[in-house]
Motif scaffolding. Structure first.
Motif, PDB file in Angstrom:
ATOM      1  N   GLY A   1      25.102  -0.259 -11.555  1.00  0.00           N
ATOM      2  CA  GLY A   1      26.323   0.434 -11.951  1.00  0.00           C
ATOM      3  C   GLY A   1      26.166   1.231 -13.233  1.00  0.00           C
ATOM      4  O   GLY A   1      27.104   1.888 -13.684  1.00  0.00           O
ATOM      5  N   LYS A   2      24.962   1.221 -13.810  1.00  0.00           N
ATOM      6  CA  LYS A   2      24.729   1.934 -15.067  1.00  0.00           C
ATOM      7  C   LYS A   2      24.666   3.445 -14.835  1.00  0.00           C
ATOM      8  O   LYS A   2      24.152   3.913 -13.822  1.00  0.00           O
ATOM      9  N   SER A   3      25.195   4.227 -15.784  1.00  0.00           N
ATOM     10  CA  SER A   3      25.126   5.688 -15.698  1.00  0.00           C
ATOM     11  C   SER A   3      23.716   6.147 -16.040  1.00  0.00           C
ATOM     12  O   SER A   3      23.135   5.713 -17.047  1.00  0.00           O
TER      13      SER A   3
ATOM     14  N   VAL B   1      24.467  10.122 -12.613  1.00  0.00           N
ATOM     15  CA  VAL B   1      24.693   9.403 -11.363  1.00  0.00           C
ATOM     16  C   VAL B   1      24.718   7.919 -11.676  1.00  0.00           C
ATOM     17  O   VAL B   1      24.174   7.469 -12.696  1.00  0.00           O
ATOM     18  N   GLU B   2      25.324   7.180 -10.803  1.00  0.00           N
ATOM     19  CA  GLU B   2      25.455   5.740 -11.024  1.00  0.00           C
ATOM     20  C   GLU B   2      24.353   4.997 -10.291  1.00  0.00           C
ATOM     21  O   GLU B   2      24.104   5.237  -9.104  1.00  0.00           O
TER      22      GLU B   2
ATOM     23  N   THR C   1      18.662  18.348 -11.224  1.00  0.00           N
ATOM     24  CA  THR C   1      19.589  19.469 -11.015  1.00  0.00           C
ATOM     25  C   THR C   1      20.999  18.961 -10.752  1.00  0.00           C
ATOM     26  O   THR C   1      21.979  19.480 -11.301  1.00  0.00           O
ATOM     27  N   VAL C   2      21.106  17.927  -9.933  1.00  0.00           N
ATOM     28  CA  VAL C   2      22.416  17.347  -9.613  1.00  0.00           C
ATOM     29  C   VAL C   2      23.062  16.759 -10.866  1.00  0.00           C
ATOM     30  O   VAL C   2      24.245  16.972 -11.140  1.00  0.00           O
ATOM     31  N   ILE C   3      22.282  16.020 -11.641  1.00  0.00           N
ATOM     32  CA  ILE C   3      22.815  15.388 -12.854  1.00  0.00           C
ATOM     33  C   ILE C   3      23.243  16.429 -13.875  1.00  0.00           C
ATOM     34  O   ILE C   3      24.304  16.311 -14.502  1.00  0.00           O
ATOM     35  N   GLN C   4      22.427  17.457 -14.054  1.00  0.00           N
ATOM     36  CA  GLN C   4      22.761  18.508 -15.023  1.00  0.00           C
ATOM     37  C   GLN C   4      24.020  19.265 -14.622  1.00  0.00           C
ATOM     38  O   GLN C   4      24.765  19.754 -15.475  1.00  0.00           O
TER      39      GLN C   4
ATOM     40  N   SER D   1      24.223   6.030   0.792  1.00  0.00           N
ATOM     41  CA  SER D   1      24.729   7.116   1.633  1.00  0.00           C
ATOM     42  C   SER D   1      25.703   8.001   0.864  1.00  0.00           C
ATOM     43  O   SER D   1      25.627   9.236   0.908  1.00  0.00           O
ATOM     44  N   LYS D   2      26.628   7.385   0.151  1.00  0.00           N
ATOM     45  CA  LYS D   2      27.636   8.136  -0.601  1.00  0.00           C
ATOM     46  C   LYS D   2      26.974   8.992  -1.693  1.00  0.00           C
ATOM     47  O   LYS D   2      27.324  10.169  -1.889  1.00  0.00           O
ATOM     48  N   ALA D   3      25.994   8.406  -2.389  1.00  0.00           N
ATOM     49  CA  ALA D   3      25.318   9.131  -3.467  1.00  0.00           C
ATOM     50  C   ALA D   3      24.570  10.348  -2.930  1.00  0.00           C
ATOM     51  O   ALA D   3      24.616  11.434  -3.520  1.00  0.00           O
TER      52      ALA D   3
END
Length: 335
Positions: A238-240, A232-233, A224-227, A291-293
């Motif tokens: 570091g890959k998308s 996300v990284e 849901t977040v990605i859509q 934490s940031k993600a």
């Protein structure tokens, strides 16, 4: 923890079987007797069957979680040796372990390793009823079920030891089986906690679960977040990462925390799980990234008007979802 008391039985003596215990043998001995009796209904049980059950029960915490059983406990060494001899996998089921050992019990090398479990605990377990260190005397006095002892010790035609459960105990064992198992595992947990002070959640590391829970809900959250906001990284490479192109990684390995709570899961490059294995990542470097993600993901998810019920796992951090949403990143990092 107390066991149910019964005037007609020496339950006060049974409640003392784990007093002054210096090794795990007694716990697994009692657990195995209970399991065998409940599954077979037989009051005459071969000591080898009990020993095999002990090994099968202790296999998982020793091999998968590498729990320390203490310096005076030979079970760890013996079970590791059994794995080398048999080639059984570290995550083998209790059924596979028991069947393999029963089929290969004729081997001298296996009997030699397992013999250590037949030397003391069958006799020492009866100490609350028969207070002597003389094994021959224990055997003799057990034949009359002295002081209402739980079992008597005999030898069969092959000169192997067997135990004969005291018939007076049978109804009690059947009626209170769940409580007696909890009693044994509770005492085992206390014993192991003192020898593994830095290991969390020991109770959940003693019994192999039938199956791991699905991560479908956690994956749905990240999808849901990605859509909504794009890939996300991966915090490691570091890959998308896009929907359908990531694995959910336990940041602190599952073998350490034994849970699938959302705050410990992070989309990662599929190659990471195999290379990371059961190692804890560099917390100083990777924890701020995690934490940031999660901070951003929670805000995105709630910004879509989604139910906060899907974020209940985060409440275990000690804050409500609403409090987490209002936190600046610096404060979220401290959570």
């Amino acid at each position: 923890m107390q066991i149910p008391q019964q005037d007609s039985l020496s339950t006060n003596r049974l409640s003392r079987v784990f007093n002054n215990t210096v090794a795990t043998y007694k716990y697994y001995w009692f657990i195995s007797i209970l399991n065998i009796y409940m599954s077979t209904g037989s009051v005459r049980i071969s000591i080898w069957d009990i020993v095999i059950s002990m090994v099968a029960s202790a296999w998982y915490p020793i091999h998968y979680f590498r729990l320390s059983f203490g310096k005076s406990d030979s079970m760890y060494i013996a079970i590791r040796a059994i794995r080398e001899i048999t080639g059984l996998p570290y995550d083998a089921s209790k059924t596979l372990i028991a069947e393999t050992l029963k089929n290969q019990l004729h081997r001298k090398d296996i009997r030699s390793v397992l013999k250590v479990f037949t030397l003391n605990v069958p006799f020492r377990f009866l100490r609350p009823w028969i207070d002597t260190s003389d094994d021959k005397e224990v055997v003799h006095r057990s034949h009359s079920f002295e002081n209402g002892s739980l079992y008597a010790l005999h030898k069969d035609q092959k000169e192997d030891w067997i135990i004969e459960l005291n018939p007076a105990w049978c109804d009690y064992l059947e009626e209170h089986y769940p409580i007696l198992m909890d009693f044994a595992y509770w005492n085992l947990t206390l014993f192991l906690q003192t020898r593994n002070p830095n290991v969390p959640n020991i109770p959940n590391k003693l019994i192999k679960p039938e199956s791991r829970k699905s991560l479908a809900n956690q994956r749905k959250f990240w999808n849901t977040v990605i859509q909504a906001s794009g890939p996300v990284e991966c915090i490691y490479t570091g890959k998308s990462l896009y929907v359908g192109e990531y694995d959910l990684d336990h940041f602190i390995p599952w073998s350490f925390v034994t849970h699938d709570l959302a705050w410990n899961l992070m989309p990662s490059n599929p190659s990471i799980n195999s290379s990371k294995s059961d190692r804890i990542p560099n917390l100083e470097y990777y924890l701020p990234k995690l934490s940031k993600a999660h901070n951003e993901a929670i805000k995105i998810y709630c910004g879509l008007g989604k139910s906060e019920a899907a974020l209940e796992d985060y409440v275990s951090l000690g804050y409500s979802v609403r409090e987490l949403l209002e936190m600046p990143q610096c404060k979220f990092d401290e959570v």
